[in-house]
Design a protein around this motif. Structure first.
Motif, PDB file in Angstrom:
ATOM      1  N   ASN A 326      -9.619  -0.423   3.799  1.00 53.25           N
ATOM      2  CA  ASN A 326      -9.252   0.363   2.370  1.00 53.25           C
ATOM      3  C   ASN A 326     -10.376  -0.049   0.934  1.00 53.25           C
ATOM      4  OD1 ASN A 326      -8.904   2.200   4.106  1.00 53.25           O
ATOM      5  ND2 ASN A 326      -6.887   1.782   3.969  1.00 53.25           N
ATOM      6  N   GLY A 327      -9.958  -0.952   0.504  1.00 54.08           N
ATOM      7  CA  GLY A 327     -10.588  -2.076  -0.098  1.00 54.08           C
ATOM      8  C   GLY A 327      -9.530  -2.966  -1.161  1.00 54.08           C
ATOM      9  N   CYS A 328      -9.490  -3.750  -1.810  1.00 54.27           N
ATOM     10  CA  CYS A 328      -8.631  -4.589  -2.639  1.00 54.27           C
ATOM     11  C   CYS A 328      -8.961  -5.094  -4.036  1.00 54.27           C
ATOM     12  CB  CYS A 328      -8.067  -5.595  -1.398  1.00 54.27           C
ATOM     13  SG  CYS A 328      -8.956  -6.529  -0.849  1.00 54.27           S
ATOM     14  N   LEU A 329      -7.974  -5.177  -4.751  1.00 55.46           N
ATOM     15  CA  LEU A 329      -7.670  -4.530  -6.097  1.00 55.46           C
ATOM     16  C   LEU A 329      -7.697  -6.098  -6.559  1.00 55.46           C
ATOM     17  CD1 LEU A 329      -8.518  -3.236  -8.709  1.00 55.46           C
ATOM     18  CD2 LEU A 329      -6.044  -3.012  -8.676  1.00 55.46           C
ATOM     19  N   LEU A 378      -5.715 -11.300  -6.761  1.00 54.72           N
ATOM     20  CA  LEU A 378      -4.853 -10.438  -5.835  1.00 54.72           C
ATOM     21  C   LEU A 378      -4.576  -9.791  -6.841  1.00 54.72           C
ATOM     22  CD1 LEU A 378      -5.094  -8.527  -2.942  1.00 54.72           C
ATOM     23  CD2 LEU A 378      -3.288 -10.063  -2.791  1.00 54.72           C
ATOM     24  N   ALA A 379      -4.353  -8.556  -7.007  1.00 61.23           N
ATOM     25  CA  ALA A 379      -3.215  -7.427  -7.562  1.00 61.23           C
ATOM     26  C   ALA A 379      -2.108  -6.898  -7.117  1.00 61.23           C
ATOM     27  CB  ALA A 379      -3.708  -6.338  -8.797  1.00 61.23           C
ATOM     28  N   ARG A 380      -0.936  -6.646  -7.562  1.00 66.71           N
ATOM     29  CA  ARG A 380       0.129  -6.552  -7.545  1.00 66.71           C
ATOM     30  C   ARG A 380      -0.203  -4.864  -6.517  1.00 66.71           C
ATOM     31  NH1 ARG A 380       1.792  -8.163 -12.356  1.00 66.71           N
ATOM     32  NH2 ARG A 380       2.484  -5.641 -13.017  1.00 66.71           N
ATOM     33  N   ASP A 381       0.918  -4.412  -5.511  1.00 62.56           N
ATOM     34  CA  ASP A 381       0.707  -3.531  -5.110  1.00 62.56           C
ATOM     35  C   ASP A 381       1.076  -2.276  -6.264  1.00 62.56           C
ATOM     36  OD1 ASP A 381       0.898  -3.415  -2.708  1.00 62.56           O
ATOM     37  OD2 ASP A 381       2.508  -3.418  -1.874  1.00 62.56           O
TER      38      ASP A 381
END
Length: 397
Positions: A326-329, A378-381
């Motif tokens: 789904n993609g990751c930010l 990697l960004a936080r949730d």
């Protein structure tokens, strides 16, 4: 007298122990730093007399000498003196041009050598030493640690040997090793050493965790390096930082007190001996070093000092996960956002409201691009969820 000048690390000291076992009181062993060797060998030639010329055997192991000392050794041998330089570093291969040089990076089977493994074979072949089980294992542990094969083989007994070496003085290490190597089928640690090693392992883990927060990223000559200041555990630190930040080509570990830089890499396509060579140093493809000269100081201290440490990846996420379909930010220190997503076969990087990058053939390649080019992590949730909410909101409008 057997005069040995050798390195003051585990591999070099192991050479000294082998000489002690082979020649006993006839061995005069001097442990040297890389920068101190030439001075010590020159002093040896200055005090040499006719008796020493006839009776001495000069050995240099795990280290290389400069041009001037090379000429003196060559003349010494031409005049009838006996000398041998035994080394395993790629930068020392030039000494094979001399009758007294013995340099092998790999053995006949393609296995990486160490100075201790070469010295052991040499002393056995010359009938100065007889093999036994404990000696075989000791030398192999030294070889595995020095070449970092222990990490591939997961042989922590080799790593423990280096840990023990740094916990005691060289003299005490010799005293502990020599008796158990004179006989026996296996090499073992005693109960006291096992307890010391257990405590040391905890200490190393805490030290590495702290240094992971201090590493700074730079780029020079197309290579991305991670810079960290540390006085201890260079090999362990370089290995762990390389695993933690796989987008980096190498790790440069600065020891300001010793005015030295250690270079480490876990990548097969990077040769840090070339990096060290630009500052007058050298060593192995995956582990090298140099003195901190003016050029090295400018690159690794002056240019690095104003920079912020590498932004760490979020580590307690539930939704924003690496490699998600789904993609990751990702987010950098300027709060710029980068979405890594896939079309099923290829990966792309979408900058927020800007251009798209790619395609990349793997998630790892896309992530490497984001980390190297933009210093993003990697960004936080909560950042990820807010990003998705903005997309939904803007879509409705």
């Amino acid at each position: 007298m057997y005069r040995l000048f050798t390195h003051n690390d585990l591999d070099g000291v192991a050479c000294g122990i082998l000489f002690r076992l082979a020649f006993g009181e006839k061995a005069d062993i001097r442990y040297n730093s890389v920068s101190g060797l030439n001075f010590q060998v020159e002093k040896y030639f200055e005090r040499m007399n006719d008796r020493m010329k006839k009776e001495d055997y000069l050995y240099i192991t795990d280290l290389s000498v400069n041009h001037d000392v090379t000429d003196k050794i060559n003349q010494f041998v031409k005049d009838g003196g006996k000398a041998k330089l035994i080394d395993h570093h790629k930068t020392a291969l030039i000494f094979n041009e001399y009758s007294w040089g013995l340099v092998k990076v790999e053995d006949d089977s393609g296995t990486l050598t160490s100075a201790a493994s070469l010295v052991y074979d040499y002393l056995v072949q010359e009938n100065h030493l007889v093999r036994n089980g404990s000696l075989d294992e000791f030398v192999e542990l030294v070889r595995q640690y020095d070449t970092w094969d222990w990490d591939i083989l997961k042989n922590y007994k080799a790593k423990n040997l280096n840990d023990l070496f740094f916990m005691v003085s060289i003299e005490e290490f010799e005293e502990r090793m020599v008796p158990r190597l004179e006989s026996g089928d296996t090499f073992e640690y005693d109960d006291f050493e096992k307890k010391l090693l257990e405590m040391e392992e905890d200490k190393i883990e805490r030290y590495i965790r702290r240094k992971k927060r201090e590493i700074i990223q730079i780029e020079n000559d197309g290579l991305y390096g991670g810079i960290v200041h540390a006085e201890s555990y260079h090999s362990e630190l370089g290995n762990e930082l390389g695993k933690e930040y796989p987008h980096l080509d190498y790790i440069a570990i600065l020891n300001l007190g010793g005015k030295k830089i250690s270079f480490r890499t876990i990548r097969d396509d990077v040769d840090v001996s070339v990096v060290a060579g630009k500052f007058g140093g050298g060593g192995h493809a995956k582990a090298s070093g140099c003195s901190m000269n003016k050029e090295a100081y400018n690159r690794y201290i002056e240019q690095v000092f104003p920079l912020e440490p590498i932004k760490p990846d979020a580590f307690k996420n539930t939704y924003n996960l690496k490699g998600s379909k789904n993609g990751c930010l990702y987010e950098n220190r300027d709060r710029e956002l980068y979405l890594i997503y896939t079309d099923g076969t290829r990966y792309f990087v979408q900058q927020e409201s800007k251009e798209r990058h790619g395609p990349f053939d793997s998630f790892e390649s896309a992530e490497r691009f984001v980390k190297r080019e933009y210093g993003a992590a990697l960004a936080r949730d909560d950042v990820y969820i807010s990003y998705l909410e903005n997309i939904v909101f803007n879509g409705r409008n």
